[in-house]
Structures are given as C-alpha cells and as structure tokens.
Motif scaffolding. Structure first.
Motif, PDB file in Angstrom:
ATOM      1  N   PRO A 139     112.273  45.653  44.531  1.00  0.00           N
ATOM      2  CA  PRO A 139     112.418  44.247  44.107  1.00  0.00           C
ATOM      3  C   PRO A 139     111.073  43.529  43.948  1.00  0.00           C
ATOM      4  O   PRO A 139     110.919  42.699  43.051  1.00  0.00           O
ATOM      5  N   ASN A 140     110.116  43.825  44.815  1.00  0.00           N
ATOM      6  CA  ASN A 140     108.804  43.178  44.690  1.00  0.00           C
ATOM      7  C   ASN A 140     108.091  43.615  43.412  1.00  0.00           C
ATOM      8  O   ASN A 140     107.413  42.817  42.758  1.00  0.00           O
ATOM      9  N   SER A 141     108.256  44.895  43.070  1.00  0.00           N
ATOM     10  CA  SER A 141     107.660  45.405  41.827  1.00  0.00           C
ATOM     11  C   SER A 141     108.256  44.709  40.623  1.00  0.00           C
ATOM     12  O   SER A 141     107.539  44.259  39.715  1.00  0.00           O
ATOM     13  N   LEU A 142     109.586  44.613  40.594  1.00  0.00           N
ATOM     14  CA  LEU A 142     110.263  43.980  39.462  1.00  0.00           C
ATOM     15  C   LEU A 142     109.891  42.503  39.359  1.00  0.00           C
ATOM     16  O   LEU A 142     109.718  41.970  38.255  1.00  0.00           O
ATOM     17  N   GLU A 143     109.766  41.847  40.497  1.00  0.00           N
ATOM     18  CA  GLU A 143     109.378  40.426  40.497  1.00  0.00           C
ATOM     19  C   GLU A 143     107.982  40.245  39.922  1.00  0.00           C
ATOM     20  O   GLU A 143     107.731  39.336  39.124  1.00  0.00           O
ATOM     21  N   GLU A 144     107.053  41.114  40.338  1.00  0.00           N
ATOM     22  CA  GLU A 144     105.673  41.008  39.869  1.00  0.00           C
ATOM     23  C   GLU A 144     105.564  41.320  38.378  1.00  0.00           C
ATOM     24  O   GLU A 144     104.850  40.638  37.632  1.00  0.00           O
ATOM     25  N   ASP A 182     115.504  55.287  36.193  1.00  0.00           N
ATOM     26  CA  ASP A 182     115.883  54.213  37.110  1.00  0.00           C
ATOM     27  C   ASP A 182     116.778  53.231  36.361  1.00  0.00           C
ATOM     28  O   ASP A 182     116.290  52.362  35.634  1.00  0.00           O
ATOM     29  N   SER A 183     118.085  53.350  36.555  1.00  0.00           N
ATOM     30  CA  SER A 183     119.028  52.553  35.767  1.00  0.00           C
ATOM     31  C   SER A 183     118.946  51.069  36.109  1.00  0.00           C
ATOM     32  O   SER A 183     118.998  50.217  35.220  1.00  0.00           O
ATOM     33  N   TYR A 184     118.803  50.753  37.401  1.00  0.00           N
ATOM     34  CA  TYR A 184     118.766  49.338  37.783  1.00  0.00           C
ATOM     35  C   TYR A 184     117.487  48.672  37.286  1.00  0.00           C
ATOM     36  O   TYR A 184     117.531  47.610  36.653  1.00  0.00           O
ATOM     37  N   GLY A 185     116.347  49.297  37.566  1.00  0.00           N
ATOM     38  CA  GLY A 185     115.081  48.724  37.117  1.00  0.00           C
ATOM     39  C   GLY A 185     115.007  48.634  35.604  1.00  0.00           C
ATOM     40  O   GLY A 185     114.529  47.637  35.041  1.00  0.00           O
TER      41      GLY A 185
END
Length: 666
Positions: free
Chosen positions: A372-377, A402-405
C-alpha cells in the motif's frame, strides 16, 4: 487476513531519492551514493543516504550523460505512405499487403480500436481504387484458435471487410490476376506464411517468388517491424514501390506520441525484468524523462545496487553495473528513481501474503505484489505528471502479474488520461488490465506489442520501417527559394557537387534549377555556394529522389521542362540493388510531372548502365517517351555544360553514352 511483518530493528529507507557519487578511493571498490539536498525538478524527493559496499568495475561506470542519447529519437525516418497515393495512381495495379494477424484476426480484438479500423481501411482503400489486392500474413492457434486454415481466415476477412476475399491455391509465385475478368474477386489471400521457414529466414528467392507479378508492396504490419522477414523486408527488393499502409502509419504516430512529443513532467513507469538485455532502452528513458518508476523485477536490480537486501533468486546476473549506470544518469540529471517501499510477500511457511518493507526483504521472501505504501507513493508521483509511459507488467520473480496493484494503477491511468495528461500504455498485460479496469481506454495511447517499443528505445533500426521507400517530410516554400517560381524548372537527379547545375544557372537565367542529392555533405557545400553567390534560380535538396521526386516536384508552381540523370553509380544500378536510382517509381513520376514536349537527359560512361536507363524509360513511360535523335547515342553534350564525372571521363579520353528523350501525347 494478511498482517504486516514486524521487524523493529530494521530502519526504514525511503525509496524516492536523488543520488550523488562520492569520490572513490584508489582501489575503486567502494562507491557511496547520497541524495542531493536541493531539487530542481518539479518532483520532490525525500532525504536519505544509502551506502553501496559492492565491488564494481570503476572504469566501466560513466558519470556523463551523452547529449546524443537524449536526441537519438527526436525523429523517425519519414517513409512514403499509402495515404499519399491518389486512387487513380492505384487503378489496375497489383498491390500486395502484409497485414498483422494480431490486429485483424485476434480472438479478443477490439474492433473499435484505431489500429483495427486503420488496418481495414488500407484494404478497402485499395479495393475502391480498383487495385488487385493480395493479402498475406502469418497466424497460429495463439492468434485465434478458430481461424487456422486459409479458407477460414478468408471467410472471416470477408465478413469484417464486407468484401469477398478468397484464398489463393498457388503459392508462391502465383499468376497475376487479369483485369479483363471483372467478375473475379479482387481481394486474394495467400497461404499462411508461418508454414514457410523461408519467411523467418528472409530468403531472397522466396521473397522474389512471393511478390511475383506485384507492382506495389504495402507494409501494414507495423508491430512486426522489429523482425527481418521475407514478407516485410525481403519483398521490398523486388517491388518498384514499397509504402506504409494506414495501420503502419497509425503505429508510427503512436510511437511518436509516446516518445517524441515533449511534455513535462514526464514519468516513465517500467515493469518486467531483463535489465541487462534492456539496459540501452532504460538508459534512454532515464536520459529523457523527468522521473523513472520501477514496478517489476528491474526494481530489485536497483535495490541491489543501492545495497538494500534482495533475495539472491531475484538478482539478475550482470545487472549490477547497469543499475549503477542508471542511478548515476538519474543523479547527473537530478531526477528521481522510484522503486517499491513495500511488497506483499510469501515464503515457504506462510499461505497468506504478508507486508514486508523494502529494507527487510531478506532471503526466503518471495514478493508477489506492490504494498500500500508503494502504491500511495506511485500514485502521488504520477498524479503530478503531464505525460506518462507505462511499459511492462507489474510482476515480481516467477509469480503471476500483481492483479491488485495492476488494477489500482490501471484505474489511475484511465483517470489521468481524461485530464491534462498524455498517457501511453505498452505491453499486452498492461493494456489488457487497462481495458478491463476502465471504460476510458480510448483516451490512452495503447501499444500492445512491447517488443517493437523496446527495440526502438534501444536505438536499433526497425528493419520493416527502414526497408520502405523514403518520403520527403517538408513542405517547400518555392517563393523563398526562387525569385520567380513560375519559371520553367530543370531537375538534376543525383546532382553531386553541383558543377553541372551551377554551369546551367549561369548559362540560362530564365529558368530555375533544382538539384536532388542523397549526400548531405555535398548538398551543404552547394547550398553554401548558393548563399555566397546570391543565386536566386538555383537550389539543392538532400533527399533520395528515387522515392521523393513526385512529392517534391509536384508542388512546384511552374512547369517541369527537363529532368536529368547523369552518371549514376553502376554499383547502385544493378537490377537486384534495392536503392538503384532508376526505378519504375521514379520514371513514372517524371513521366507524370514532365510538361508536354519536356525532355529527359540521360548519360553514363558505362554503356550497360546507359542502355538499362534507356530501356527502363521506354518500358515504363507507357509510350509517352520517344528518342529525340537518329543516332544511338549523342556524341556531344547538348547543353555544353559538363558534370564533374563527365569531365573526369573525357579527360581520360573515354566515351560518354548520352540520350535525350522527349515526352509526347501518345
């Protein structure tokens, strides 16, 4: 429910950094990189310092970013397009079209996509113009499991074209369809090229047989341009005109939009792996963008180069030095490199993924997705951008994508494309995710074939593109070139150092003179002479006149009264030579543009070359060219002005073989 891995002894390390290099010691074994304190980019960075305690070959690491790397892809070669042809030029011609089966025959192809529509338009345009159309391509069960035989493919093509297409039984070396039988269908399909290993081998004999009886070749398989095939490259040696179809043209537009158009901030997001193989491409990206985001296996190579823990199985052999180079280029340009701050991971003892910070990715962990931190950044960085290119899947190790990301990023890209941001998505997996997660994919520049993009970014020529005829990309302001562009025009094809043309300019003040020459250095010298002497009835253009003569001269306001071809290089006029000067396309262009009673002057010091030029003009002139004299060859130069090579030959006491043709109404 997944839980966050708790390792309090690990110190968090921000992933978005600028790096500078400390002076190395005499051994060259230790490199220390640290973040710059000030940022000139519009993208802000966090503060951190990372040590790099690995052994490296210092001599192979360069700090300097070459200016040529940034300018290497400022432009693509300008080729001739089918869209430049009027329909009456195509009437009665036999035209071979190499189409892309992935575009037209794909099982899940979007029939509203620009590439699909443009591929159909190529075939329909040729059919409406009255051309006999020969279609060819290669396909397999991967393309469409329901379309395997030529009969099933031709039936499918008939349904989407709304025109009848039939498979041809004889292949290769088919018999040319006759124009007399208008009831016969004018769209044919050759056998599946995947059945012939000669296509992959670019076999010359196969290429010649493949296009037997063909007048014009149309390459409409842009996404196969990185391959050297008989059906895309070899055939161009045996067709007098080779041009790009509408789908090919659309593919070039997509590539230019992705990597040539300038907007800032520009962020490149790179997935997938194989950094060593793709290093030249990544070097170009980091040399041209305003920030680089890694979301695949390449991120582990960057982390490893920075001294962060990475499981051995994720470290690519030979990638360390390449990663260092990328970091240093980014540092020299003061742009950020972003890699994941956390990952969802598995190990041999856990069935559910756990969240692992980047600085704690030790042996035993197998990353399967972005945290989640990666996706936020990543979201924060991309949201500030005006141009984004996403190339490659969000995939780690040997895991599936990675389906979600990927879903989160695809939705973000769809949203950004609806605002003031140019979005390009490259690669089958990324494009598929975009189409599944958003209904606004039409706002994105979508390129499903990543291979051609990687080859382009590596700085390699695309063989399928380079094999096509060149076009002249500029409009000419004739009033700026000549005092009076209404005067009669003489065009010297292959003007060399301009000696003949300058002599004619001084002798005939009431005409305009244009030299067309491929050698750029000679053209520059001639133009400098024009400038220094203040000439207003003579000019030179650097171009391959064989393919650009029509596009250049057709815009001239006055009449073309004389065209000359003098002493063409015999090595470049063998029948099998791709770039021989006197080709059918050039002869037809001269025939069409020359005024009534206009002249064509041909000469060579080699009789076989002069004879071949004579035969070609008479053959492809459609009866409009007649010889202007009784003797076989003119003994004297009719203008009294010699070219440089002509002077050289005559000084040696050798003969010249000269011919004057005249255009009539016949």
């Amino acid at each position: 429910m997944s839980r966050i891995l708790d390792m309090h002894h690990c110190r968090p390390t921000p992933s978005l950094m600028f790096f500078t290099c400390k002076s190395q010691d005499s051994s060259g074994n230790y490199v220390k990189l640290k973040k710059k304190g000030t940022v000139t980019s519009s993208i802000q960075a966090n503060s951190s310092e990372v040590g790099l305690g690995h052994r490296t070959d210092r001599g192979s690491l360069s700090h300097k970013v070459k200016e040529d790397d940034v300018k290497a892809f400022d432009a693509l070669p300008h080729v001739r397009y089918l869209s430049e042809f009027q329909k009456d030029e195509l009437m009665g011609k036999v035209v071979m079209v190499r189409f892309d089966s992935n575009v037209l025959l794909g099982e899940k192809q979007d029939q509203q996509a620009k590439v699909f529509i443009s591929a159909l338009s190529t075939i329909k345009y040729l059919h409406e113009a009255g051309a006999k159309v020969i279609l060819m391509s290669s396909w397999s069960v991967k393309t469409n499991s329901k379309l395997l035989s030529a009969e099933s493919v031709s039936a499918y093509l008939s349904s989407i074209l709304k025109l009848r297409a039939i498979p041809m039984k004889s292949f290769p070396g088919y018999e040319q369809p006759t124009m007399e039988d208008s009831l016969k269908p004018s769209i044919y399909l050759l056998k599946n090229l995947s059945q012939f290993k000669e296509d992959l081998a670019n076999n010359s004999r196969f290429s010649e047989e493949l296009c037997s009886g063909v007048d014009i070749f149309v390459n409409d398989a842009f996404f196969q341009s990185h391959k050297v095939l008989a059906s895309t490259v070899g055939v161009t040696s045996f067709c007098y005109t080779s041009v790009a179809g509408f789908q090919f043209e659309e593919g070039l537009i997509q590539l230019e939009k992705a990597f040539v158009t300038k907007r800032s901030p520009y962020i490149a997001m790179v997935g997938g792996g194989n950094l060593v193989e793709k290093s030249a491409a990544v070097h170009y990206l980091v040399s041209s963008c305003d920030g680089l985001v890694f979301v695949g296996n390449m991120s582990f190579q960057i982390m490893h180069a920075l001294g962060l823990p990475v499981p051995k199985k994720l470290v690519e052999v030979g990638a360390f030095n390449e990663a260092i180079r990328i970091i240093r280029i980014a540092n020299s340009r003061n742009i950020p490199i972003l890699f994941p701050k956390d990952f969802w991971c598995l190990n041999d003892h856990l069935k559910k993924p756990q969240l692992v910070p980047t600085h704690c990715l030790f042996e035993g962990w197998s990353p399967v997705g972005l945290g989640p931190n990666s996706l936020e950044e990543i979201t924060a960085l991309l949201s500030k951008s005006k141009k984004i290119v996403w190339i490659g899947p969000v995939k780690f190790g040997l895991s599936i994508q990675d389906s979600y990301g990927t879903s989160i990023l695809a939705k973000l890209f769809g949203k950004l494309s609806q605002g003031n941001c140019d979005v390009t998505v490259v690669g089958n997996m990324a494009c598929k995710a975009l189409m599944e997660e958003t209904s606004v994919s039409s706002g994105c520049n979508v390129i499903e074939n990543a291979s051609i993009v990687w080859e382009f970014l590596k700085g390699r020529n695309l063989p399928g593109l380079m094999a096509l005829d060149r076009g002249y990309p500029y409009s000419i302001d004739w009033h700026a070139i000549f005092d009076d562009p209404a005067r009669p025009l003489l065009v010297d094809i292959g003007s060399g150092n301009g000696l003949f043309l300058f002599g004619m300019v001084r002798k005939m003040k009431d005409m305009n003179f244009l030299g067309l020459e491929m050698n750029g250095k000679l053209v520059k010298r001639c133009l400098e002479t024009v400038r220094q002497s203040g000439l207003k009835n003579g000019y030179f253009i650097e171009t391959n006149a064989t393919s650009t003569f029509r596009s250049i001269v057709s815009g001239y306001p006055g009449e073309l009264v004389l065209a000359s071809i003098q002493c063409p290089n015999p090595d470049f006029n063998r029948p099998e030579h791709r770039w021989k000067m006197v080709q059918r396309s050039l002869i037809e262009a001269i025939r069409d543009l020359l005024s009534l009673d206009g002249k064509v002057f041909l000469q060579s010091d080699i009789e076989a070359v002069a004879l071949r030029m004579k035969q070609q003009f008479l053959k492809y002139g459609n009866g409009k060219f007649t010889i202007d004299h009784q003797e076989e060859w003119l003994k004297e130069n009719p203008f009294g002005v010699e070219s440089d090579w002509e002077q050289h030959v005559l000084h040696r006491g050798l003969p010249m073989y000269r011919l004057m043709l005249s255009k009539s109404l016949r």
